[in-house]
Design an enzyme around this catalytic site. Structure first.
Site, mmCIF file in Angstrom:
data_model
loop_
_atom_site.group_PDB
_atom_site.id
_atom_site.type_symbol
_atom_site.label_atom_id
_atom_site.label_comp_id
_atom_site.label_asym_id
_atom_site.label_seq_id
_atom_site.Cartn_x
_atom_site.Cartn_y
_atom_site.Cartn_z
ATOM 1 N N TYR A 36 30.507 15.115 23.127
ATOM 2 C CA TYR A 36 31.062 14.201 24.131
ATOM 3 C C TYR A 36 29.974 13.326 24.753
ATOM 4 O O TYR A 36 30.119 12.105 24.845
ATOM 5 C CB TYR A 36 31.772 14.991 25.226
ATOM 6 C CG TYR A 36 32.371 14.106 26.300
ATOM 7 C CD1 TYR A 36 33.545 13.408 26.062
ATOM 8 C CD2 TYR A 36 31.751 13.958 27.536
ATOM 9 C CE1 TYR A 36 34.102 12.579 27.041
ATOM 10 C CE2 TYR A 36 32.290 13.138 28.510
ATOM 11 C CZ TYR A 36 33.464 12.451 28.257
ATOM 12 O OH TYR A 36 33.992 11.623 29.225
ATOM 13 N N PRO A 89 28.975 6.627 36.783
ATOM 14 C CA PRO A 89 30.095 7.564 36.709
ATOM 15 C C PRO A 89 30.190 8.182 35.320
ATOM 16 O O PRO A 89 30.264 7.477 34.316
ATOM 17 C CB PRO A 89 31.315 6.678 37.008
ATOM 18 C CG PRO A 89 30.882 5.295 36.609
ATOM 19 C CD PRO A 89 29.417 5.233 36.882
ATOM 20 N N VAL A 90 30.165 9.499 35.277
ATOM 21 C CA VAL A 90 30.301 10.238 34.023
ATOM 22 C C VAL A 90 31.354 11.316 34.242
ATOM 23 O O VAL A 90 31.269 12.093 35.196
ATOM 24 C CB VAL A 90 28.972 10.874 33.579
ATOM 25 C CG1 VAL A 90 29.167 11.666 32.289
ATOM 26 C CG2 VAL A 90 27.894 9.810 33.390
ATOM 27 N N ALA A 91 32.331 11.379 33.378
ATOM 28 C CA ALA A 91 33.443 12.312 33.523
ATOM 29 C C ALA A 91 33.036 13.735 33.140
ATOM 30 O O ALA A 91 32.056 13.948 32.427
ATOM 31 C CB ALA A 91 34.611 11.853 32.649
ATOM 32 N N SER A 118 33.270 9.714 39.240
ATOM 33 C CA SER A 118 34.322 9.283 38.328
ATOM 34 C C SER A 118 35.702 9.777 38.742
ATOM 35 O O SER A 118 35.853 10.884 39.265
ATOM 36 C CB SER A 118 34.017 9.787 36.915
ATOM 37 O OG SER A 118 35.079 9.505 36.033
ATOM 38 N N THR A 167 36.589 0.323 36.753
ATOM 39 C CA THR A 167 36.166 0.120 35.370
ATOM 40 C C THR A 167 37.211 -0.718 34.649
ATOM 41 O O THR A 167 38.384 -0.340 34.597
ATOM 42 C CB THR A 167 35.978 1.469 34.665
ATOM 43 O OG1 THR A 167 34.874 2.158 35.272
ATOM 44 C CG2 THR A 167 35.683 1.267 33.190
ATOM 45 N N SER A 262 27.954 -3.987 31.825
ATOM 46 C CA SER A 262 27.941 -2.723 31.093
ATOM 47 C C SER A 262 28.796 -2.827 29.845
ATOM 48 O O SER A 262 29.842 -3.486 29.848
ATOM 49 C CB SER A 262 28.498 -1.607 32.001
ATOM 50 O OG SER A 262 28.709 -0.410 31.281
ATOM 51 N N HIS A 264 29.693 0.151 28.605
ATOM 52 C CA HIS A 264 30.204 1.526 28.681
ATOM 53 C C HIS A 264 29.365 2.480 27.817
ATOM 54 O O HIS A 264 29.879 3.426 27.226
ATOM 55 C CB HIS A 264 31.674 1.574 28.246
ATOM 56 C CG HIS A 264 32.489 2.576 29.003
ATOM 57 N ND1 HIS A 264 33.312 2.241 30.045
ATOM 58 C CD2 HIS A 264 32.623 3.915 28.866
ATOM 59 C CE1 HIS A 264 33.915 3.318 30.522
ATOM 60 N NE2 HIS A 264 33.503 4.359 29.821
ATOM 61 N N GLY A 297 21.243 1.921 28.674
ATOM 62 C CA GLY A 297 19.973 1.844 27.989
ATOM 63 C C GLY A 297 18.743 2.149 28.813
ATOM 64 O O GLY A 297 17.635 2.181 28.281
#
Length: 367
Positions: A36, A89-91, A118, A167, A262, A264, A297
């Site tokens: 993931y 934000p990272v789920a 997120s 987003t 971004s 994503h 990046g």
């Protein structure tokens, strides 16, 4: 197969960069979690482009510059930050650490930064805010029911979040072949905590209709929804996922307060440009009218300098802090933020920049 190791309670001597955290995290994350976190869309060209865009750009040193008393402190939407670096934000962060988003947010605020929490966090937004005891932003994924969107916004405001980030580049999931090959699945203990109890969207399609065009995109947000959302909140509103100048100009016309340039992390549509390559065109389009943030990046403090030189006011990191979280929890995230801040300060000093206001395109070697 090597067994997954528990998180460390200390920082080893050979862990000195974001790349080292990625190396360590490979041993501290399950194969399911790595599928993931570390994968991207399709052939992962845009993910690679994010890294390559920074590698292509070189810095121009300035010798004998007087930078005594320098710093990299920043002001952003009323926040006083120790450095222009925030957590993206990272789920589903409990995939990599039991404390998940709470640990990451605590580390961010302890280090004078902030975190974008997120919608798909594995910890309720209220619990993350309580753990952080600092100013956080809430990242919103549009939902098929405006009432659900309004409820999420109200919860974020009530919990003390300081900005709302919608987003806009992921109305549907990207074609993530690496995840599919690995058979990625959320374990039972990891769910989207903020959406618990909310009815999932189940489109009723007629024969011959497309799940993409007639199902998922039928409830995707539009510019009219931006107008509606702007009326629902007093918080600063940013759009995340803008790569085209025309979209940046339209966002300004509709009263958006900031943009996050971004792609994503290359996780939605492959073959779009690197975020850093898109940044100068967005900066030209907005012409200083609103703050720009760069996501995608960043692996070094010198990368932060390059992004600011091309028009960003601040940057976000995603995968690097998830690697740090998996490796050493809140301690790892805090150490990574400190490392990147120190690298930024070194890069600023050697290019003659005493403060962020001194950073300009002149710090970049002409391409």
């Amino acid at each position: 197969m090597t067994a997954q190791l528990p998180p460390l309670d200390h920082i080893p001597a050979d862990l000195v960069s974001a790349a080292d955290y990625q190396r360590y995290a490979a041993r501290h994350m399950s194969a399911n979690a790595r599928a993931y976190v570390d994968s991207a869309a399709a052939d992962e060209l845009s993910h690679a482009a994010n890294l390559g865009a920074f590698a292509r750009r070189q810095l121009q040193t300035q010798v004998l510059a007087d930078v005594r008393g320098g710093h990299c402190r920043s002001e952003l939407f009323g926040l006083s930050l120790s450095h222009p670096l925030l957590l993206a934000p990272v789920a589903y962060q409990k995939l990599v650490h039991a404390d998940g988003e709470r640990a990451a947010a605590y580390a961010a605020t302890a280090m004078g930064s902030s975190m974008l929490v997120s919608t798909l966090a594995s910890t309720p937004l209220e619990e993350v805010a309580a753990a952080a005891q600092g100013a956080l932003w809430f990242q919103l994924y549009w939902q098929h029911d405006r009432a659900v969107v309004a409820e999420l916004v109200q919860r974020a405001e009530a919990a003390g979040y300081r900005a709302l980030v919608l987003t806009v580049d992921a109305p549907l999931a990207g074609v993530r072949n690496a995840e599919a090959r690995a058979g990625f699945q959320l374990p039972p203990r990891v769910q989207a905590a903020n959406l618990a109890g909310m009815a999932p969207y189940q489109p009723a399609l007629a024969a011959g209709q497309s799940m993409v065009f007639d199902g998922l995109m039928a409830v995707a947000p539009s510019w009219a929804d931006i107008d509606w959302l702007r009326q629902q909140t007093r918080l600063p509103l940013l759009l995340k996922g803008v790569l085209a100048p025309r979209d940046a100009r339209r966002a300004m016309q509709q009263g958006v307060d900031g943009l996050i340039v971004s792609n994503h992390g290359g996780r939605v549509l492959d073959s779009v440009p690197a975020s850093l390559d898109a940044l100068p065109r967005i900066a030209e389009a907005v012409d200083g009218a609103l703050p720009l943030l760069l996501d995608g990046g960043i692996r070094r403090g010198s990368d932060i300098l390059k992004a600011l030189a091309l028009g960003a006011s601040a940057v976000l990191i995603g995968r690097p802090y998830i690697h740090a979280l998996a490796t050493a929890g809140a301690l790892g995230v805090a150490h990574l933020l400190r490392t990147l801040q120190e690298e930024l300060e070194v890069a600023m000093a050697l290019t003659g920049c005493r403060t962020l206001a001194d950073i300009s395109p002149e710090v970049l070697w002409p391409e």
